[in-house]
Design a protein around this motif. Structure first.
Motif: not given
Length: 107
Positions: A58-64, A66-68, A70-77, A85-89
């Motif tokens: 799931i590509i959410h971008g780096k930004g500040i 917020a989207l990361l 949100t995505v992790h909250s969805i995934l945790s439930k 986990s965060l992707a490798s470089e």
């Protein structure tokens, strides 16, 4: 797959049309409105699981972040998520999350 969520980078009437996404294990959220992210992620993970795609990026971008968050909250439930986990470089670093899904039960 046609998602009920709409693309949101455009203000033209066409932006309210359903978005057809290929189910290939990579979901780029950049083209979706923030309010549609939950529906998009949930529907996409379900479609991947149905097709037997058990690793999703799931590509959410780096930004500040917020989207990361949100995505992790969805995934945790999510009951079908085995781990995430965060992707490798090489695959996007902190701008993407790798999700592992449990296989769909036959039936």
């Amino acid at each position: 797959m046609i998602l009920s969520a709409m693309s949101g980078n455009d203000t033209s009437p066409a932006s309210d049309e359903p978005v057809e996404l290929p189910i290939d294990g990579v979901l780029d959220l950049h083209t979706f409105r923030p309010r549609d992210v939950k529906v998009v992620v949930l529907e996409y993970l379900e479609a991947c699981q149905e097709k037997g795609i058990l690793e999703v990026r799931i590509i959410h971008g780096k930004g500040i972040g917020a989207l990361l968050r949100t995505v992790h909250s969805i995934l945790s439930k999510h009951p079908a998520v085995l781990s995430y986990s965060l992707a490798s470089e090489h695959y996007g670093g902190r701008g993407a999350t790798i999700v592992r899904l449990i296989p769909q039960k036959a039936g």
